[in-house]
Every structure is written in C-alpha cells, then in structure tokens.
Design a protein around this motif. Structure first.
Motif, PDB file in Angstrom:
ATOM      1  N   GLU A 100       0.898  -1.162  -0.144  1.00  0.00           N
ATOM      2  CA  GLU A 100       0.011   0.159   0.082  1.00  0.00           C
ATOM      3  C   GLU A 100       0.976   1.282   0.095  1.00  0.00           C
ATOM      4  OE1 GLU A 100      -3.272   2.310   3.127  1.00  0.00           O
ATOM      5  OE2 GLU A 100      -2.906   0.101   3.268  1.00  0.00           O
ATOM      6  N   ARG A 101       1.694   1.162   0.795  1.00  0.00           N
ATOM      7  CA  ARG A 101       2.766   2.510   0.975  1.00  0.00           C
ATOM      8  C   ARG A 101       3.574   2.751  -0.227  1.00  0.00           C
ATOM      9  NH1 ARG A 101       3.754   5.366   5.601  1.00  0.00           N
ATOM     10  NH2 ARG A 101       2.771   3.567   6.737  1.00  0.00           N
ATOM     11  N   PHE A 102       4.383   1.501  -0.947  1.00  0.00           N
ATOM     12  CA  PHE A 102       5.133   1.879  -1.887  1.00  0.00           C
ATOM     13  C   PHE A 102       4.870   1.154  -3.336  1.00  0.00           C
ATOM     14  CE2 PHE A 102       7.628   1.460   2.103  1.00  0.00           C
ATOM     15  CZ  PHE A 102       8.072   2.746   2.057  1.00  0.00           C
ATOM     16  N   GLY A 103       4.032   0.324  -3.637  1.00  0.00           N
ATOM     17  CA  GLY A 103       3.583  -0.425  -4.632  1.00  0.00           C
ATOM     18  C   GLY A 103       3.311   0.613  -5.927  1.00  0.00           C
ATOM     19  N   ALA A 104       2.744   1.364  -5.716  1.00  0.00           N
ATOM     20  CA  ALA A 104       2.279   2.422  -6.872  1.00  0.00           C
ATOM     21  C   ALA A 104       3.684   3.085  -7.228  1.00  0.00           C
ATOM     22  CB  ALA A 104       1.258   3.517  -6.590  1.00  0.00           C
ATOM     23  N   TYR A 105       4.260   3.681  -6.329  1.00  0.00           N
ATOM     24  CA  TYR A 105       5.622   4.264  -6.666  1.00  0.00           C
ATOM     25  C   TYR A 105       6.712   3.361  -7.491  1.00  0.00           C
ATOM     26  CZ  TYR A 105       9.975   7.119  -6.587  1.00  0.00           C
ATOM     27  OH  TYR A 105      10.932   7.628  -6.666  1.00  0.00           O
ATOM     28  N   VAL A 106       6.752   2.171  -6.792  1.00  0.00           N
ATOM     29  CA  VAL A 106       7.785   1.182  -7.507  1.00  0.00           C
ATOM     30  C   VAL A 106       7.052   0.977  -9.051  1.00  0.00           C
ATOM     31  CG1 VAL A 106       8.822  -1.072  -7.317  1.00  0.00           C
ATOM     32  CG2 VAL A 106       8.645   0.263  -5.306  1.00  0.00           C
ATOM     33  N   GLY A 122      18.220  -3.222 -26.492  1.00  0.00           N
ATOM     34  CA  GLY A 122      19.346  -3.930 -25.594  1.00  0.00           C
ATOM     35  C   GLY A 122      19.630  -2.864 -24.471  1.00  0.00           C
ATOM     36  N   ALA A 123      19.840  -3.613 -23.487  1.00  0.00           N
ATOM     37  CA  ALA A 123      20.271  -2.890 -22.355  1.00  0.00           C
ATOM     38  C   ALA A 123      21.332  -3.681 -21.420  1.00  0.00           C
ATOM     39  CB  ALA A 123      19.053  -2.163 -21.616  1.00  0.00           C
ATOM     40  N   GLU A 124      21.700  -2.960 -20.387  1.00  0.00           N
ATOM     41  CA  GLU A 124      22.536  -3.527 -19.155  1.00  0.00           C
ATOM     42  C   GLU A 124      21.583  -3.381 -18.297  1.00  0.00           C
ATOM     43  OE1 GLU A 124      23.820  -4.705 -16.274  1.00  0.00           O
ATOM     44  OE2 GLU A 124      24.885  -2.928 -16.038  1.00  0.00           O
ATOM     45  N   LEU A 125      20.978  -4.223 -17.642  1.00  0.00           N
ATOM     46  CA  LEU A 125      19.956  -4.039 -16.511  1.00  0.00           C
ATOM     47  C   LEU A 125      20.418  -3.890 -15.285  1.00  0.00           C
ATOM     48  CD1 LEU A 125      17.118  -6.577 -17.632  1.00  0.00           C
ATOM     49  CD2 LEU A 125      17.182  -4.259 -18.122  1.00  0.00           C
ATOM     50  N   ARG A 126      21.390  -4.095 -14.884  1.00  0.00           N
ATOM     51  CA  ARG A 126      21.813  -3.695 -13.585  1.00  0.00           C
ATOM     52  C   ARG A 126      21.814  -2.364 -13.526  1.00  0.00           C
ATOM     53  NH1 ARG A 126      27.813  -4.532 -11.129  1.00  0.00           N
ATOM     54  NH2 ARG A 126      27.386  -2.706  -9.515  1.00  0.00           N
ATOM     55  N   ARG A 127      22.570  -1.538 -14.266  1.00  0.00           N
ATOM     56  CA  ARG A 127      22.943  -0.207 -13.937  1.00  0.00           C
ATOM     57  C   ARG A 127      21.789   0.599 -14.715  1.00  0.00           C
ATOM     58  NH1 ARG A 127      25.398   1.580  -9.710  1.00  0.00           N
ATOM     59  NH2 ARG A 127      27.554   0.801  -9.540  1.00  0.00           N
ATOM     60  N   ALA A 128      21.003   0.052 -15.631  1.00  0.00           N
ATOM     61  CA  ALA A 128      19.676   0.879 -16.117  1.00  0.00           C
ATOM     62  C   ALA A 128      18.459   0.586 -15.412  1.00  0.00           C
ATOM     63  CB  ALA A 128      19.393   0.393 -17.739  1.00  0.00           C
ATOM     64  N   LEU A 129      18.421  -0.436 -14.811  1.00  0.00           N
ATOM     65  CA  LEU A 129      17.058  -0.620 -13.884  1.00  0.00           C
ATOM     66  C   LEU A 129      17.371  -1.030 -12.400  1.00  0.00           C
ATOM     67  CD1 LEU A 129      14.113  -1.094 -13.928  1.00  0.00           C
ATOM     68  CD2 LEU A 129      14.693  -3.691 -14.694  1.00  0.00           C
ATOM     69  N   ALA A 130      18.164  -1.839 -12.217  1.00  0.00           N
ATOM     70  CA  ALA A 130      18.292  -2.349 -10.717  1.00  0.00           C
ATOM     71  C   ALA A 130      19.050  -1.160  -9.790  1.00  0.00           C
ATOM     72  CB  ALA A 130      19.093  -3.760 -10.614  1.00  0.00           C
ATOM     73  N   GLY A 131      19.882  -0.703 -10.274  1.00  0.00           N
ATOM     74  CA  GLY A 131      20.509   0.265  -9.595  1.00  0.00           C
ATOM     75  C   GLY A 131      19.758   1.710  -9.296  1.00  0.00           C
ATOM     76  N   PRO A 132      19.209   2.214 -10.472  1.00  0.00           N
ATOM     77  CA  PRO A 132      18.512   3.471 -10.108  1.00  0.00           C
ATOM     78  C   PRO A 132      17.298   3.113  -9.411  1.00  0.00           C
ATOM     79  CG  PRO A 132      19.286   3.173 -12.521  1.00  0.00           C
ATOM     80  CD  PRO A 132      19.834   1.866 -11.816  1.00  0.00           C
ATOM     81  N   LEU A 133      16.555   1.935  -9.877  1.00  0.00           N
ATOM     82  CA  LEU A 133      15.107   1.650  -9.226  1.00  0.00           C
ATOM     83  C   LEU A 133      15.512   1.750  -7.487  1.00  0.00           C
ATOM     84  CD1 LEU A 133      12.470   0.980  -9.049  1.00  0.00           C
ATOM     85  CD2 LEU A 133      13.047  -1.481  -9.186  1.00  0.00           C
ATOM     86  N   SER A 134      16.447   0.909  -7.187  1.00  0.00           N
ATOM     87  CA  SER A 134      16.963   0.920  -5.651  1.00  0.00           C
ATOM     88  C   SER A 134      17.029   2.151  -5.079  1.00  0.00           C
ATOM     89  CB  SER A 134      18.225  -0.113  -5.570  1.00  0.00           C
ATOM     90  OG  SER A 134      17.689  -1.485  -6.154  1.00  0.00           O
ATOM     91  N   ALA A 135      17.824   3.063  -5.790  1.00  0.00           N
ATOM     92  CA  ALA A 135      18.276   4.212  -5.423  1.00  0.00           C
ATOM     93  C   ALA A 135      16.856   5.196  -5.435  1.00  0.00           C
ATOM     94  CB  ALA A 135      19.216   4.856  -6.122  1.00  0.00           C
ATOM     95  N   ALA A 136      16.099   5.150  -6.206  1.00  0.00           N
ATOM     96  CA  ALA A 136      14.928   6.136  -6.168  1.00  0.00           C
ATOM     97  C   ALA A 136      13.973   5.372  -5.146  1.00  0.00           C
ATOM     98  CB  ALA A 136      14.120   5.861  -7.641  1.00  0.00           C
ATOM     99  N   VAL A 137      13.900   4.447  -5.014  1.00  0.00           N
ATOM    100  CA  VAL A 137      12.896   3.826  -3.837  1.00  0.00           C
ATOM    101  C   VAL A 137      13.397   4.147  -2.562  1.00  0.00           C
ATOM    102  CG1 VAL A 137      11.903   1.745  -2.797  1.00  0.00           C
ATOM    103  CG2 VAL A 137      11.842   2.104  -5.099  1.00  0.00           C
ATOM    104  N   VAL A 138      14.787   4.096  -2.321  1.00  0.00           N
ATOM    105  CA  VAL A 138      15.207   4.314  -0.924  1.00  0.00           C
ATOM    106  C   VAL A 138      15.145   5.766  -0.544  1.00  0.00           C
ATOM    107  CG1 VAL A 138      17.836   4.641  -1.297  1.00  0.00           C
ATOM    108  CG2 VAL A 138      16.808   3.670   0.764  1.00  0.00           C
ATOM    109  N   ALA A 139      15.338   6.648  -1.679  1.00  0.00           N
ATOM    110  CA  ALA A 139      15.253   7.951  -1.532  1.00  0.00           C
ATOM    111  C   ALA A 139      13.697   8.200  -1.238  1.00  0.00           C
ATOM    112  CB  ALA A 139      15.776   8.739  -2.596  1.00  0.00           C
TER     113      ALA A 139
END
Length: 381
Positions: A100-106, A122-139
């Motif tokens: 409820e708190r984070f689902g929509a934002y994620v 094509g993409a490199e998913l660790r730096r294009a998705l996993a890293g930025p997503l993790s940083a955005a969510v924790v912020a």
C-alpha cells in the motif's frame, strides 16, 4: 586443526565460493580461515544459532566497519540500544503496509526506467534498471525528495568505498566522509523543514546524528542488496529457459522465482558478528573478541534443509527457510520492500521487453555482496 579452512583464499570466496563452502560445511562447519582472520560458519542450523544469540555473538564492536563511517546505528548496536534505534523506522516497513505504501511508486518508477531504453533493443539491466530503481525507492522511502537519483547513488558509492577500505584494512580517502557530510546536511535540512517523512518521524525519538546514521544504513542496504537481488533474479531467470517459459505463461510464479534466487545466490553473502565470551560452536573453540562470519550463501545450500541445493527450483517446498535477509534481531528491516521491488522489476521486464534474453554470459562475484557485474540483455527479433 582446520585444514580445509587454512587452504581457502579470499579469491575463491569472491569468485566461485560454492565448491569450497560445500567442503567446509561437510568437514569444518565452523572453521578458522586465515584469509578472513576469523571463523566462518557454513551450516544452516549453526548460522541460525549465531544470528539469534546477540548476547554471545554481537555486532557492537569498534571494528564494525560501517559504524566507523556513519556512527552508531541499528546495524551496529544490540539489545535495548538496537531496539531503540530500529523502532522509529520499523513502523514504515510493516509487511502488510509495504504494498500500500510503496507499490504504486515502484510500478511507476519501473515503467519510467524501462521506457527509457525500451526502443533500443538492448540494455544492461543492472545499471539501467536495478541500481536506479533501488536508489529512487530508498530516497522516496526516506523522504529525500530533493535529492536526485544520481546524487543518491554518488553518496552511496563513496560511503560503500570507504566501508570497503576499512574492511580491507586500508586507509580510506576523503570521498566517503564528504559524501556522508552531504547526506547529513540533506537529512538535517529535511528534518528542520518538518517535511512529513520517515526521517521526521525518527527525529521525534532519536537524536539527529542517530537519525542520520540510521538513514545512511538504510540507504546502504536499500541500494546495495536490492540492486544485487534484482540483478541476480533476472540473471537466474534468463539463464533457465524452461522456467522463463513457465513464468511468461504464469506471472503468479514470480514471487517463488524471487525466493529461489535469494536462496541460491543471496545478494548479501555474509554477516559479521564478534564473540562476547569464550564459546564452543560445533567443536570450534571461539575466543572472546574473535570475528565470527556467518556465510548466508553456504547456509542457503545446506542439503540438510534444501533438497538438491544447487538446483534452481522455484517450486521447492521450503523456500522461506532461506536466510538471505539474515535472521534474529538484525533480520533485514526492508526485506518485504526489496521483495516488492524485485517482483515488480521482473514483471515489468517481461511485460515491456517481449522476447527478452541474455545477450552475454553473466556471473555473480563478490566476497561480501554478490551480484553479476552486468546483465546485458536483448529483445525483439
């Protein structure tokens, strides 16, 4: 006395630890490793015993590297002090409230990130998705609304580098202290402005330096381990064609895939404790003050708990027995949020990148944190 442990090198543990961890678990489940200058615990039941017993095996030691960088926090305190540091933050991570708190934002952030490279093929998913997503969510979770993701990642990288220097016995440079100073100033400004957030809630119960230290710890864990977790799950799934086909056909399998990936390759490979007194563990004479490192990686492949432990099998009946988020009083506060992020990231990749596949081999590595250096993928025709 511990011949298997005496022969183990740090290079082995960082590159491909599973064969040597299996030998240790069978012959020396608590072994002295000169490479670590400490004891390594590799059996599941013994790992639980150490992590549950904070009176005998503590984090509260001046050698604890993260505390040397950010100060005392829930990560480096035990007993009543640990509870005091953790309580103001734990309210925001109650399992039933995470969706409820984070689902929509994620979901929005995953869609935005994937849209940014979807047309490239094509993409490199660790730096294009996993890293930025993790940083955005924790912020977002902490309430650092004015800090962009690139700045948060820069703080994180510098602080982690300094922690690594302390762990390796090197003299750290100034980067970590400068980054922590910027983070501290940002948090102090947010608290002073009384913006409604996890930080202002915590400031009602903790001194401001304690709020900053705990925020840094949550940022460290929320980025490092979640980035690794997402990268590991995507790698596991994309290297298992049969399972990938099943998940494409049935998205309800995604949580089980996440859990099995956590078991097979936890992003946090080890947790450290320090013996508070002389104690014997599985015949090993641990002395007061000794470093006792629990291998979550080894415990998660203990055949006494998991049948065919080296096989990727999301349908196994005992997935929640895995210890990827540790156990006991220091069980990961953000475990359910990390699971949510990873599940949504996998679903978004499968939904928005038709025919996604690995474009290059990918192998996890790391002594303390394990993740692939890159997850290169391609999609389309």
């Amino acid at each position: 006395m511990f011949p298997v442990g005496a022969a183990v090198t740090a290079v082995e543990l960082a590159a491909d630890p599973h064969p040597v961890l299996a030998r240790l678990r069978a012959a020396e489940p608590v072994s002295w490793l000169p490479a670590l200058n400490g004891w390594l615990v590799t059996r599941h039941d013994l790992a639980l015993r150490v992590m549950r017993d904070a009176a005998a095996f503590t984090v509260d030691d001046p050698r604890f590297s993260t505390a040397r960088v950010v100060g005392p926090s829930m990560l480096s305190r035990d007993g009543d002090e640990h509870a005091r540091h953790r309580a103001p933050f734990s309210r925001r991570f109650r399992p039933r409230e995470v969706e409820e708190r984070f689902g929509a934002y994620v979901r929005e952030e995953c869609e935005r990130l994937v849209a940014g490279f979807r047309d490239e093929g094509g993409a490199e998913l660790r730096r294009a998705l996993a890293g930025p997503l993790s940083a955005a969510v924790v912020a977002h979770a902490l309430g650092l609304r004015d800090a962009d993701v690139a700045r948060v990642l820069a703080w994180y990288d510098a602080i982690v580098s300094t922690v690594d220097d302390y762990t390796a016995g090197r003299e750290p440079g100034n980067g970590g202290a400068e980054a922590f100073g910027e983070l501290r100033a940002h948090i102090e400004g947010s608290v002073a402005a009384r913006d409604p957030s996890m930080l202002t809630d915590a400031a009602a119960a903790l001194a401001l330096p304690e709020v900053v230290a705990n925020a840094a710890v949550l940022m460290f864990g929320g980025i490092e381990t979640t980035e690794g977790m997402i990268a590991n799950v995507l790698r596991h799934l994309l290297t298992e064609p049969a399972w990938l086909a099943e998940v494409r056909a049935d998205r309800t399998l995604v949580p089980a895939v996440v859990e099995e990936s956590l078991r097979l390759e936890p992003a946090a490979a080890v947790v450290d404790r320090y013996a508070t007194r002389d104690v014997e563990l599985a015949g090993a004479p641990i002395a007061a003050g000794d470093l006792v490192t629990v291998s979550l990686t080894a415990a998660n492949r203990d055949s006494a708990v998991f049948a065919d432990p080296d096989v990727f099998d999301p349908r196994r009946p005992e997935p929640r027995g895995q210890l990827a988020f540790a156990h006991g009083p220091h069980y990961c506060l953000g475990a359910d949020l990390a699971r949510l992020e990873t599940r949504i990231a996998v679903e978004t990749v499968l939904d928005r990148l038709p025919g996604v596949r690995l474009a290059a081999p990918s192998t996890p590595s790391g002594l303390v944190f394990r993740k692939p250096g890159a997850v290169h993928v391609a999609w389309g025709s």
